[in-house]
Design a protein around this motif. Structure first.
Motif, mmCIF file in Angstrom:
data_model
loop_
_atom_site.group_PDB
_atom_site.id
_atom_site.type_symbol
_atom_site.label_atom_id
_atom_site.label_comp_id
_atom_site.label_asym_id
_atom_site.label_seq_id
_atom_site.Cartn_x
_atom_site.Cartn_y
_atom_site.Cartn_z
ATOM 1 N N ALA A 396 75.137 -31.244 -33.960
ATOM 2 C CA ALA A 396 74.007 -32.169 -34.045
ATOM 3 C C ALA A 396 73.638 -32.457 -35.498
ATOM 4 N N LEU A 397 72.852 -33.498 -35.665
ATOM 5 C CA LEU A 397 72.357 -33.930 -36.962
ATOM 6 C C LEU A 397 70.831 -33.896 -36.936
ATOM 7 N N PHE A 398 70.249 -33.427 -38.027
ATOM 8 C CA PHE A 398 68.783 -33.416 -38.165
ATOM 9 C C PHE A 398 68.412 -34.091 -39.481
ATOM 10 N N GLY A 399 67.314 -34.892 -39.448
ATOM 11 C CA GLY A 399 66.917 -35.601 -40.655
ATOM 12 C C GLY A 399 65.422 -35.606 -40.882
ATOM 13 N N GLU A 400 65.044 -35.665 -42.141
ATOM 14 C CA GLU A 400 63.649 -35.755 -42.551
ATOM 15 C C GLU A 400 63.513 -36.903 -43.546
ATOM 16 N N CYS A 401 62.428 -37.695 -43.412
ATOM 17 C CA CYS A 401 62.255 -38.893 -44.234
ATOM 18 C C CYS A 401 60.929 -38.830 -44.981
ATOM 19 N N LYS A 402 60.964 -39.079 -46.289
ATOM 20 C CA LYS A 402 59.759 -39.023 -47.102
ATOM 21 C C LYS A 402 59.608 -40.289 -47.944
ATOM 22 N N TRP A 403 58.606 -41.109 -47.597
ATOM 23 C CA TRP A 403 58.301 -42.312 -48.371
ATOM 24 C C TRP A 403 57.066 -42.011 -49.221
ATOM 25 N N THR A 404 57.278 -41.312 -50.307
ATOM 26 C CA THR A 404 56.178 -40.946 -51.206
ATOM 27 C C THR A 404 56.592 -41.223 -52.647
ATOM 28 N N ASN A 405 55.617 -41.191 -53.543
ATOM 29 C CA ASN A 405 55.891 -41.427 -54.953
ATOM 30 C C ASN A 405 56.374 -40.180 -55.681
ATOM 31 N N GLU A 406 56.304 -39.022 -55.019
ATOM 32 C CA GLU A 406 56.752 -37.765 -55.637
ATOM 33 C C GLU A 406 58.169 -37.436 -55.186
ATOM 34 N N LYS A 407 58.893 -36.729 -56.048
ATOM 35 C CA LYS A 407 60.221 -36.266 -55.673
ATOM 36 C C LYS A 407 60.106 -35.245 -54.540
ATOM 37 N N THR A 408 61.074 -35.255 -53.666
ATOM 38 C CA THR A 408 61.066 -34.348 -52.526
ATOM 39 C C THR A 408 61.532 -32.963 -52.962
ATOM 40 N N ASP A 409 60.759 -31.944 -52.587
ATOM 41 C CA ASP A 409 61.007 -30.582 -53.059
ATOM 42 C C ASP A 409 61.750 -29.748 -52.019
ATOM 43 N N THR A 410 62.084 -28.537 -52.416
ATOM 44 C CA THR A 410 62.858 -27.603 -51.592
ATOM 45 C C THR A 410 62.185 -27.338 -50.251
ATOM 46 N N GLY A 411 60.855 -27.289 -50.246
ATOM 47 C CA GLY A 411 60.134 -26.949 -49.025
ATOM 48 C C GLY A 411 60.432 -27.885 -47.872
ATOM 49 N N VAL A 412 60.670 -29.155 -48.155
ATOM 50 C CA VAL A 412 60.970 -30.122 -47.102
ATOM 51 C C VAL A 412 62.292 -29.776 -46.422
ATOM 52 N N LEU A 413 63.310 -29.452 -47.216
ATOM 53 C CA LEU A 413 64.607 -29.071 -46.663
ATOM 54 C C LEU A 413 64.502 -27.764 -45.881
ATOM 55 N N GLU A 414 63.798 -26.807 -46.437
ATOM 56 C CA GLU A 414 63.661 -25.512 -45.760
ATOM 57 C C GLU A 414 62.945 -25.663 -44.421
ATOM 58 N N LEU A 415 61.918 -26.513 -44.378
ATOM 59 C CA LEU A 415 61.192 -26.725 -43.131
ATOM 60 C C LEU A 415 62.066 -27.423 -42.098
ATOM 61 N N LEU A 416 62.894 -28.364 -42.542
ATOM 62 C CA LEU A 416 63.808 -29.041 -41.623
ATOM 63 C C LEU A 416 64.797 -28.050 -41.025
ATOM 64 N N ILE A 417 65.331 -27.175 -41.862
ATOM 65 C CA ILE A 417 66.271 -26.162 -41.373
ATOM 66 C C ILE A 417 65.580 -25.257 -40.352
ATOM 67 N N LYS A 418 64.352 -24.865 -40.650
ATOM 68 C CA LYS A 418 63.606 -24.010 -39.724
ATOM 69 C C LYS A 418 63.382 -24.708 -38.385
ATOM 70 N N ARG A 419 62.975 -25.951 -38.429
ATOM 71 C CA ARG A 419 62.718 -26.686 -37.183
ATOM 72 C C ARG A 419 63.993 -26.879 -36.368
ATOM 73 N N VAL A 432 68.312 -35.398 -45.697
ATOM 74 C CA VAL A 432 66.956 -35.564 -46.211
ATOM 75 C C VAL A 432 66.922 -36.875 -46.986
ATOM 76 N N PHE A 433 66.008 -37.739 -46.589
ATOM 77 C CA PHE A 433 65.872 -39.065 -47.203
ATOM 78 C C PHE A 433 64.597 -39.098 -48.034
ATOM 79 N N SER A 434 64.677 -39.631 -49.231
ATOM 80 C CA SER A 434 63.516 -39.660 -50.108
ATOM 81 C C SER A 434 63.425 -40.986 -50.855
ATOM 82 N N ARG A 435 62.221 -41.531 -50.896
ATOM 83 C CA ARG A 435 61.999 -42.758 -51.661
ATOM 84 C C ARG A 435 62.180 -42.510 -53.153
ATOM 85 N N SER A 436 61.730 -41.354 -53.651
ATOM 86 C CA SER A 436 61.624 -41.116 -55.093
ATOM 87 C C SER A 436 62.599 -40.087 -55.640
#
Length: 469
Positions: A396-419, A432-436
């Motif tokens: 399977a594939l899992f994805g997380e998307c962040k449309w924010t002005n800040e760079k995406t940090d490690t916590g987002v990836l770690e939370l996706l892995i946990k979920r 992991v997809f990031s606007r910035s």
């Protein structure tokens, strides 16, 4: 400017070259480009093109007769066939000798004015189909009519068509080719505001800012889009007031049936019927957590971006807009645009993954994509996954998307892995997809994990150039 629709054009050309009787039904929402597609296909082809009008049977028969006479003699005359049957039989007789194209555009207008037209067409098709070289195209914008009275089993025309095409709005990548002079960020914002409907995209200028486009297209009472959603609903359905209430409830944040029912002031059975019609019109989409066809956790959201924007930002400001307070209204809209774009960005990311899959560039060969939401049994809290797609019971594939002005940090990836561990797949890939962009820590963590792809919005926008004209 005509872009896209390569598959549809290829299919029409294939039917045209077959030399035998073909009957194609083309349908889709208003403004989606059906007539533009047909006209592009007909260029440099001799054809009878007849546009139905919302009038009586006599007027439509006069108009059809005029087009047939012009085709046969090259002269537009006012002589009228005695009936639709006589007119259509004349065309079918012509088609015995040469390849002939007959297009009846806005067929519902004609069929409603002549109740027996579909039955007449059925009879003539059955009589001539084996000897005819006619390519018949019926096109319509009334989705309910085309589905119920042309495509459905109960229709006299059922079983006679050789093809059908539901014309959908453009995806982000096709829409982006309309907006070539805009910055990448503005292309996403424009898509989030007007969606992929060609007629709406044409209202936006790619030489103007998003602010200027919003003011001109939505905050000006004389603009094309100012009353477009209401006008479309009035054309498609009765009792537009209740439909407007349902759409407004969803646009304001109600997503569950119970929430929508409370805001509308109708019971759930009534709301369910209205929601079903809005789903059929492509305005609302019904969602269940990925992998669950039936679920008590069903949610409803607006699928059409222009409707989503209009009901979120325009409807509640109608009084101010009518008084010319476009500056004030835009100041109310602008602070919420980034938050509004969150779900739009998720849609864009899903489209990107489908593009990778189709082009053989995705590590997981999923068959569908969706969101998942539910309860984390460990924390006993509600959680969700932006994108999920399964290849088989192991992959399977899992994805997380962040449309924010800040760079995406490690916590987002770690939370996706946990979920993702709420599921039991032995082979998993993370996106992991990031606007910035991403922090150095996130980039390092992704490299160490190995089965992670980090995608910036710039990477996605770069794919627009790969969409052929």
């Amino acid at each position: 400017m005509f872009i896209g629709r390569k598959k549809e054009l290829a299919s029409l050309e294939k039917m045209y070259r077959s030399g035998r009787f073909e009957f194609c039904v083309i349908y889709g929402r208003r403004r989606v480009g059906k007539t533009a597609l047909i006209n592009h296909f007909l260029s440099e082809k001799k054809a009878i093109y007849f546009m139905g009008v919302e009038s009586n049977e006599t007027q439509n028969l006069i108009n059809l007769s005029r087009q047939i006479n012009e085709y046969t003699s090259g002269i537009e005359t006012e002589s009228k066939f005695s009936s639709f049957q006589t007119a259509l039989e004349t065309v079918f007789e012509l088609s015995k000798k040469e390849r002939t194209i007959l297009v009846i555009d806005e067929y519902p207008y004609v069929a409603r004015s002549s109740k027996s037209l579909s039955s007449t067409l059925q009879m003539i098709i059955d009589k001539y189909k084996d000897s005819s070289k006619l390519m018949l195209i019926l096109c319509g914008s009334s989705m309910s009519y085309m589905v119920d009275n042309v495509l459905a089993y109960k229709s006299p025309l059922y079983g006679r068509r050789t093809a059908q095409m539901k014309i959908e709005p453009f995806d982000f990548f096709e829409a982006g080719t309309y907006l070539k002079n805009m910055s990448d960020t503005d292309k996403a914002l424009a898509y989030g505001i007007v969606g992929g409907t060609p007629q709406y995209l044409l209202q936006f200028s790619d030489n103007a800012s998003i602010e200027e486009n919003i003011k001109r297209c939505f905050l000006d009472p004389v603009s094309f889009l100012y009353e477009e959603p209401v006008n479309l609903i009035k054309q498609e359905i009765r009792e537009p007031a209740i439909y407007t209430a349902v759409i407004s409830a969803i646009a304001s944040g109600a997503s569950k049936m119970s929430e929508i029912s409370v805001k509308v002031g109708e019971n759930t059975n009534v709301c369910s019927a209205y929601l079903t019609n809005l789903i059929n019109l492509g305005i609302i989409v019904k969602e269940t957590p990925y992998g669950e066809d039936r679920s008590r956790r069903t949610l409803y959201r607006l699928e059409d971006n222009m409707f989503r924007f209009w009901y979120r930002f325009v409807l509640n400001n109608i009084s101010l807009i009518s008084r010319g307070a476009d500056e004030l209204v835009y100041k109310r809209i602008e602070p919420h645009l980034s938050e509004y774009m969150g779900s739009i960005f998720e849609d864009i990311c899903r489209q990107y993954l489908w593009k990778l899959l189709i082009e053989g560039r995705c590590p997981v060969e999923f068959s569908s994509l969706g969101r998942w939401w539910g309860t984390d049994p460990e924390s006993r809290s509600q959680t969700e996954i932006d994108i999920m797609g399964e290849q088989d019971k192991n992959t399977a594939l899992f994805g997380e998307c962040k449309w924010t002005n800040e760079k995406t940090d490690t916590g987002v990836l770690e939370l996706l892995i946990k979920r993702s561990r709420l599921f039991h797949y032995s082979n998993v890939h993370y996106y992991v997809f990031s606007r910035s962009g991403f922090t150095d820590g996130c980039i390092t963590k992704a490299a160490e994990t190995g089965n992670v792809t980090l995608v910036t919005y710039s990477d996605i926008a770069a794919e627009i150039t790969n969409v052929p004209d």
